[in-house]
Design a protein around this motif. Structure first.
Motif, PDB file in Angstrom:
ATOM      1  N   GLU A 411       0.826  -1.315   0.061  1.00  0.00           N
ATOM      2  CA  GLU A 411       0.085  -0.113   0.010  1.00  0.00           C
ATOM      3  C   GLU A 411       0.832   1.149  -0.067  1.00  0.00           C
ATOM      4  O   GLU A 411       1.788   1.449   0.662  1.00  0.00           O
ATOM      5  CB  GLU A 411      -0.958   0.027   1.123  1.00  0.00           C
ATOM      6  CG  GLU A 411      -1.939   1.341   1.231  1.00  0.00           C
ATOM      7  CD  GLU A 411      -2.852   1.203   0.306  1.00  0.00           C
ATOM      8  OE1 GLU A 411      -2.780   1.726  -0.643  1.00  0.00           O
ATOM      9  OE2 GLU A 411      -4.097   0.394   0.641  1.00  0.00           O
ATOM     10  N   ASP A 501      -5.147   3.897  -2.398  1.00  0.00           N
ATOM     11  CA  ASP A 501      -6.444   4.541  -2.110  1.00  0.00           C
ATOM     12  C   ASP A 501      -6.397   5.429  -0.952  1.00  0.00           C
ATOM     13  O   ASP A 501      -5.455   5.464  -0.263  1.00  0.00           O
ATOM     14  CB  ASP A 501      -7.340   3.185  -1.806  1.00  0.00           C
ATOM     15  CG  ASP A 501      -6.936   2.393  -0.637  1.00  0.00           C
ATOM     16  OD1 ASP A 501      -5.971   2.097  -0.523  1.00  0.00           O
ATOM     17  OD2 ASP A 501      -7.830   2.150   0.257  1.00  0.00           O
ATOM     18  N   GLU A 502      -7.419   6.234  -0.726  1.00  0.00           N
ATOM     19  CA  GLU A 502      -7.609   7.148   0.254  1.00  0.00           C
ATOM     20  C   GLU A 502      -6.473   7.896   0.867  1.00  0.00           C
ATOM     21  O   GLU A 502      -6.111   8.365   2.020  1.00  0.00           O
ATOM     22  CB  GLU A 502      -8.180   6.248   1.484  1.00  0.00           C
ATOM     23  CG  GLU A 502      -9.438   5.561   1.193  1.00  0.00           C
ATOM     24  CD  GLU A 502      -9.980   4.780   2.619  1.00  0.00           C
ATOM     25  OE1 GLU A 502     -11.225   4.758   2.596  1.00  0.00           O
ATOM     26  OE2 GLU A 502      -9.207   4.396   3.157  1.00  0.00           O
ATOM     27  N   TRP A 551      -5.946   0.243  -6.364  1.00  0.00           N
ATOM     28  CA  TRP A 551      -7.252   0.683  -5.937  1.00  0.00           C
ATOM     29  C   TRP A 551      -7.974   1.683  -7.095  1.00  0.00           C
ATOM     30  O   TRP A 551      -6.932   2.219  -7.778  1.00  0.00           O
ATOM     31  CB  TRP A 551      -7.659   1.171  -4.610  1.00  0.00           C
ATOM     32  CG  TRP A 551      -7.280   0.093  -3.731  1.00  0.00           C
ATOM     33  CD1 TRP A 551      -6.164  -0.222  -3.084  1.00  0.00           C
ATOM     34  CD2 TRP A 551      -7.890  -1.117  -3.350  1.00  0.00           C
ATOM     35  NE1 TRP A 551      -6.360  -1.271  -2.319  1.00  0.00           N
ATOM     36  CE2 TRP A 551      -7.382  -1.853  -2.778  1.00  0.00           C
ATOM     37  CE3 TRP A 551      -9.375  -1.613  -3.766  1.00  0.00           C
ATOM     38  CZ2 TRP A 551      -7.909  -3.215  -1.884  1.00  0.00           C
ATOM     39  CZ3 TRP A 551      -9.873  -2.662  -3.294  1.00  0.00           C
ATOM     40  CH2 TRP A 551      -9.067  -3.547  -2.325  1.00  0.00           C
ATOM     41  N   GLU A 552      -8.880   2.148  -7.139  1.00  0.00           N
ATOM     42  CA  GLU A 552      -9.582   2.747  -8.320  1.00  0.00           C
ATOM     43  C   GLU A 552      -9.068   4.385  -8.616  1.00  0.00           C
ATOM     44  O   GLU A 552      -8.828   4.753  -9.684  1.00  0.00           O
ATOM     45  CB  GLU A 552     -10.948   2.923  -8.218  1.00  0.00           C
ATOM     46  CG  GLU A 552     -11.407   3.823  -6.791  1.00  0.00           C
ATOM     47  CD  GLU A 552     -12.820   3.451  -6.190  1.00  0.00           C
ATOM     48  OE1 GLU A 552     -13.336   4.196  -5.673  1.00  0.00           O
ATOM     49  OE2 GLU A 552     -13.110   2.057  -6.374  1.00  0.00           O
ATOM     50  N   GLU A 553      -8.267   4.760  -7.129  1.00  0.00           N
ATOM     51  CA  GLU A 553      -7.711   5.985  -7.470  1.00  0.00           C
ATOM     52  C   GLU A 553      -6.805   6.204  -8.445  1.00  0.00           C
ATOM     53  O   GLU A 553      -6.431   7.075  -8.988  1.00  0.00           O
ATOM     54  CB  GLU A 553      -7.451   6.716  -6.095  1.00  0.00           C
ATOM     55  CG  GLU A 553      -8.486   6.723  -5.125  1.00  0.00           C
ATOM     56  CD  GLU A 553      -8.971   5.741  -4.461  1.00  0.00           C
ATOM     57  OE1 GLU A 553      -9.468   6.120  -3.368  1.00  0.00           O
ATOM     58  OE2 GLU A 553      -8.860   4.734  -4.619  1.00  0.00           O
ATOM     59  N   TRP A 579     -14.181  -0.418  -5.764  1.00  0.00           N
ATOM     60  CA  TRP A 579     -14.743  -0.765  -4.592  1.00  0.00           C
ATOM     61  C   TRP A 579     -15.931   0.173  -4.450  1.00  0.00           C
ATOM     62  O   TRP A 579     -16.866  -0.047  -3.954  1.00  0.00           O
ATOM     63  CB  TRP A 579     -13.939  -0.984  -3.349  1.00  0.00           C
ATOM     64  CG  TRP A 579     -13.470   0.332  -2.861  1.00  0.00           C
ATOM     65  CD1 TRP A 579     -12.126   0.764  -3.272  1.00  0.00           C
ATOM     66  CD2 TRP A 579     -13.960   1.389  -2.193  1.00  0.00           C
ATOM     67  NE1 TRP A 579     -11.763   2.182  -2.922  1.00  0.00           N
ATOM     68  CE2 TRP A 579     -12.951   2.513  -2.140  1.00  0.00           C
ATOM     69  CE3 TRP A 579     -14.983   1.581  -1.592  1.00  0.00           C
ATOM     70  CZ2 TRP A 579     -13.007   3.636  -1.303  1.00  0.00           C
ATOM     71  CZ3 TRP A 579     -15.338   2.693  -0.973  1.00  0.00           C
ATOM     72  CH2 TRP A 579     -14.235   3.713  -0.631  1.00  0.00           C
ATOM     73  N   ASN A 580     -15.809   1.360  -4.855  1.00  0.00           N
ATOM     74  CA  ASN A 580     -16.651   2.563  -4.356  1.00  0.00           C
ATOM     75  C   ASN A 580     -17.932   2.665  -5.256  1.00  0.00           C
ATOM     76  O   ASN A 580     -18.059   3.298  -6.067  1.00  0.00           O
ATOM     77  CB  ASN A 580     -15.841   3.768  -4.355  1.00  0.00           C
ATOM     78  CG  ASN A 580     -16.551   4.901  -3.990  1.00  0.00           C
ATOM     79  OD1 ASN A 580     -17.618   4.792  -3.278  1.00  0.00           O
ATOM     80  ND2 ASN A 580     -16.395   6.316  -4.067  1.00  0.00           N
TER      81      ASN A 580
END
Length: 827
Positions: A411, A501-502, A551-553, A579-580
């Motif tokens: 990550e 992500d995030e 992840w999608e970002e 996922w979002n």
């Protein structure tokens, strides 16, 4: 019984130190305060009880604990709650606060959000001495009082569950899970003899696949695998079939399997196992197979499951068990989330500090040699909470033998606190030794960065700085070490996830290094730093012959109005886990937008496949609920390329209007080709034990297996959706899951503590009736107020006579005597 108020004992700590001789002398209780309600009175309380024979001087200690939700002070004159970042809180007792013998102290606080389920209650309590910092006392167990529910409210919930369970009436188990692409049942059956005569085409190299052989031996309950020149089973190569496809024919001459690869033959054996009953696989009845003709291939090439072992570590034996489970149901990708803010769980030989520091959580984290307690880990660092290189390589080989690919996730740049702190400790050690160049080689943060942000998990120092060359040096070395682990066991690391992500708003905005980078690269806003970072990571992966996932970002960019699809990076062959799609959240079509743009998309639907979500609204159910309330029906309800077709029939989708859904993007033909697979995910914030892991994952994982492999049905479309046909398919699926597949797991792969179905109850015409969420389990009950056990009376199919004032307690029981969640119906 006119309320649900059962005391749940949560084992919140993993061990006690030598200084914790009197750890049990201070008992912690958690409860809702009087008058609590979800809307306007979210007052909660902690009660500290002195069970010692002498007074406890509380002001000599601080009380520490974890809380999923923020803690708000109420102005108590005895103590103050202090946010320590992440989900860690410290209670400071006022001077002179002493707890007398047999006395108690009540501390009130507020939550900004409703406490709806047991996993949202605080955990991981420990005391730490102010004067003797090595004195850390875990407080274990903590008593949690469940949310009060009136008899009327519980009766209404049980009646609603009964109605939903009624969908399962008249179901017939589908023959195989997941269903094959083409299946024809013929008259007759083939009985397996005492010895299997098996011919295996040498061109398939099946002798090299121990997983294939073990799968075959699952069927050897009637005897043993016999001579190679036998004719009972013929496994032949058919080069015209796709790599995972197979053909299976059973008739009076025996069993014939055709496949082009060992993987196809392996999946054919899994279909044979699925055709058999649990009793047959346990040797309790004669093994036989119906005459069938099957032609099969998967719907999606990527059929995955992500397990977070960073937040709460799971050891090698557990991971192996799940490899077996995935392979048994034709899932082929095991995505391991190794790294997050709260832990680094994979040995990296070049950077030993990552596990020396990043895998150890303890109450003495301020010294920089460990990281803070999180998610119920308690105050004491315990054991080796990471996979060694040797263990990881053992897992890689084990998975490859079963045609499962391990996809590691490192990550970055957000969720990076464990790595940041480990490299900070390394930096400090080398600087003390006067080795500045080596100290700065892997530094992940900039000391001069004054950016202010708060992450989704309440961290304010968890984001790597993409303007530092040392960040890319770090990623390069970590990836080299992991790649080498694969190569040393004869495997290739083809796909790696680098997170993405995030990253919280505010990151890098006050970083001098980022300002310098922007000036150098001609960037006008800090938002342009994000695609710069993505491209730099992609270059590192490409240089090593790897494809990059995340992840999608990674496929998005902020242009000042929030994150949107970034068309400019679609050519990089990025694999995105999307996922979002929280229903009602506004991003329900994000997976389709990214696939349409050209990104290789794995639909990781949080609305259906986040298996750490709660099963239903009952307080006793573990898990979170921010994405969805997800039972087996909700997981099955996902239609991969027609997400909106049946949304009105999902519990979470009832509020959405036709006009809202009509505006959502659908898949184009280009997008359909880029939707490469499905994945379920299990985040481990609330999953402390292996048994809880089983409970959260099963039976919902079966829904993923079905959707990822089985062919698309004619009714799966916006224009063709048929609720009646969908419900018929669900009935047959649920009957297969409950009556056949779950019982097999009692003995296979070391056994699983899967979730047992709950009991719905209805009173009608002077009788009380009961049913279950998925079939195959006996209902037991009591009338004397005691909780049902495996030896309690079996509930009759025709129900029981209703009498005023009676209290009926019901639960399901499995073959091993385990009891499911108790339903209490008050007449």
């Amino acid at each position: 019984m006119n309320q649900l108020k059962s005391s749940l004992l949560l084992m919140l700590a993993l061990g006690l130190g030598t200084s914790a001789v009197h750890a049990q002398k201070l008992q912690v209780k958690w409860d809702f305060a009087s008058g609590y309600n979800h809307n306007d009175n979210r007052l909660l309380k902690l009660t500290l009880v002195n069970t010692d024979q002498k007074a406890i001087q509380l002001d000599a200690y601080n009380l520490w604990f974890n809380s999923m939700y923020p803690i708000e002070n109420t102005g108590s004159n005895k103590a103050t709650f202090n946010d320590q970042s992440g989900n860690l809180y410290r209670v400071d007792f006022n001077a002179g606060t002493t707890l007398q013998v047999k006395d108690s102290l009540v501390l009130h606080y507020k939550s900004p959000y409703p406490i709806t389920h047991t996993s949202l209650t605080p955990n991981g309590f420990y005391l730490k001495s102010k004067g003797q910092t090595s004195e850390i006392i875990n407080l274990d167990p903590v008593e949690v009082t469940a949310l009060h529910v009136t008899a009327r409210e519980e009766n209404a919930q049980l009646s609603a569950l009964f109605a939903k369970n009624s969908l399962l009436y008249k179901g017939t188990p589908q023959p195989i899970l997941p269903m094959p692409a083409s299946f024809k049942m013929n008259n007759g059956s083939f009985k397996v003899g005492k010895i299997w005569g098996v011919y295996e085409d040498p061109q398939l190299n099946l002798s090299q696949q121990s997983g294939y052989d073990l799968a075959f031996r699952t069927l050897d309950v009637a005897g043993v695998k016999g001579p190679k020149n036998g004719s009972d089973v013929r496994v032949l190569q058919n080069a015209d079939l796709a790599s995972e496809a197979y053909e299976l024919r059973i008739d009076k001459s025996g069993i014939e399997i055709q496949a082009s690869t060992a993987a196809g033959a392996f999946y054919a054996i899994q279909s044979l196992i699925s055709l058999a009953s649990a009793e047959q696989l346990q040797g309790k009845s004669e093994l036989s197979f119906p005459y069938v003709e099957i032609k099969d291939a998967p719907r999606f090439a990527y059929r995955g499951f992500m397990m977070d072992i960073s937040r709460n570590f799971k050891e090698l034996s557990v991971l192996k068990k799940y490899v077996d489970l995935l392979a048994s149901y034709k899932l082929n990708k095991f995505h391991l989330h190794f790294i997050d803010d709260e832990g680094w769980r994979l040995e990296i030989p070049s950077l030993p500090e990552l596990t020396e520091i990043g895998s150890n959580r303890s109450g003495s984290f301020q010294d920089g040699n460990t990281i803070p307690p999180a998610y119920g880990s308690g105050g004491h660092a315990v054991g080796k909470n990471y996979l060694s290189k040797k263990e990881f390589q053992e897992l890689l080989e084990y998975a490859a033998d079963r045609f499962v690919t391990i996809i590691p996730e490192i990550e970055s740049p957000g969720h990076g606190r464990a790595a940041i702190k480990a490299m900070e400790t390394r930096y400090n050690r080398l600087m003390k030794a006067g080795k500045q160049k080596e100290a700065e080689e892997f530094l992940l943060y900039e000391a001069a960065d004054k950016s202010v942000y708060n992450s989704a998990q309440n961290w304010r120092d968890n984001v790597m700085n993409p303007a530092l060359p040392s960040v890319y040096r770090f990623m390069d070395v970590v990836l080299d070490d992991i790649k080498k682990m694969y190569e040393e066991v004869g495997l290739e690391l083809k796909l790696v996830s680098l997170g993405g992500d995030e990253v919280p708003a505010g990151s890098w905005e006050k970083s001098p290094a980022v300002q310098e980078l922007m000036k150098k690269e001609g960037m006008s806003t800090v938002y342009e730093v994000w695609p710069y970072y993505v491209k730099k990571l992609h270059e590192i992966c490409a240089s090593k012959g790897m494809d990059m996932a995340g992840w999608e970002e990674f496929g998005m960019v902020n242009k000042g109005q929030g994150m949107v699809v970034n068309e400019e990076l679609a050519h990089l062959n990025l694999h995105l886990d999307v996922w979002n799609n929280v229903i009602g959240g506004g991003q329900e079509d994000l997976a389709y937008k990214l696939a349409n743009a050209g990104y290789k998309t794995v639909f990781t639907s949080s609305a259906n496949y986040y298996l750490d979500m709660v099963w239903d609204k009952d307080f006793r159910e573990p898990g979170l609920k921010w994405a969805s309330i997800t039972d087996l029906y909700q997981s099955y309800a996902l239609l991969p390329d027609a997400f909106f077709a049946n949304m009105k029939h999902m519990d979470a989708g009832k509020k959405l209007e036709d006009a809202y859904l009509a505006k959502k993007v659908r898949l184009t033909e280009k997008g359909r080709s880029n939707l490469i697979g499905l994945k379920a995910a299990l985040w481990a914030e609330t999953v402390l034990t292996a048994d809880r892991l089983d409970y959260m994952i099963l039976p919902r994982l079966f829904a993923l297996a079905e959707r990822a492999w089985a062919p698309k049905e004619a009714w799966e479309g916006d224009q063709t959706f048929d609720q009646g046909k969908f419900e018929k398919a669900y009935r047959n699926f649920a009957h297969k899951v409950g009556s056949q597949e779950l019982p097999k797991l009692d003995n296979l792969h070391g056994g699983f503590k899967y979730r047992l179905p709950s009991v719905g109850v209805m009173a009608e015409k002077g009788s009380i009736h009961a049913n279950v969420e998925y079939p195959g389990f006996k209902i037991v009950y009591t009338l004397d107020g005691s909780n049902p056990t495996s030896s309690s009376q079996k509930f009759p199919k025709g129900g029981i006579q209703a009498k005023n004032g009676m209290v009926v307690k019901l639960a399901t029981v499995d073959a091993n005597g385990r009891i499911g969640r108790i339903s209490t119906y008050t007449r």
